[in-house]
Design a protein around this motif. Sequence first.
Motif: not given
Length: 130
Positions: A117-122, A124
Amino acid sequence: MKFSKFSHALSKWAGSAKTFFIALLLILVWACTGPFFHYNDTWQLIINTSTTIITFLMVFVIQNTQNRDNDVLHIKIDELLRATKDARNAMLSLDKMDQKELKALRKEYEALGDCETLTLNEPVPKEPSA
């Protein structure tokens, strides 16, 4: 001068804002001369022939530049694959696979992506400095 160097330089020049405004100015000058020539067939033929010739020649220049850029990109990706310890070196020869094999490989990678899953506001995570 080799054609690839020529086409690379020409495509950089043709893609510049300055060239766009020169082309726009030429079209405006051509349009303004319409009343002087009474919008006759020769007046129309000038712009049609000019743009057709330029477009025909630019197709080859753009294709040559795209081929070169594509080759450069593939070489860079191949080097990253070669340098990555966990990468499969078989990926370096994907261009030899047929469409069916590439489609199967794409499905394999899509399945791997479906597991994540990808969380955009997380943020890197940063790699530790050596």
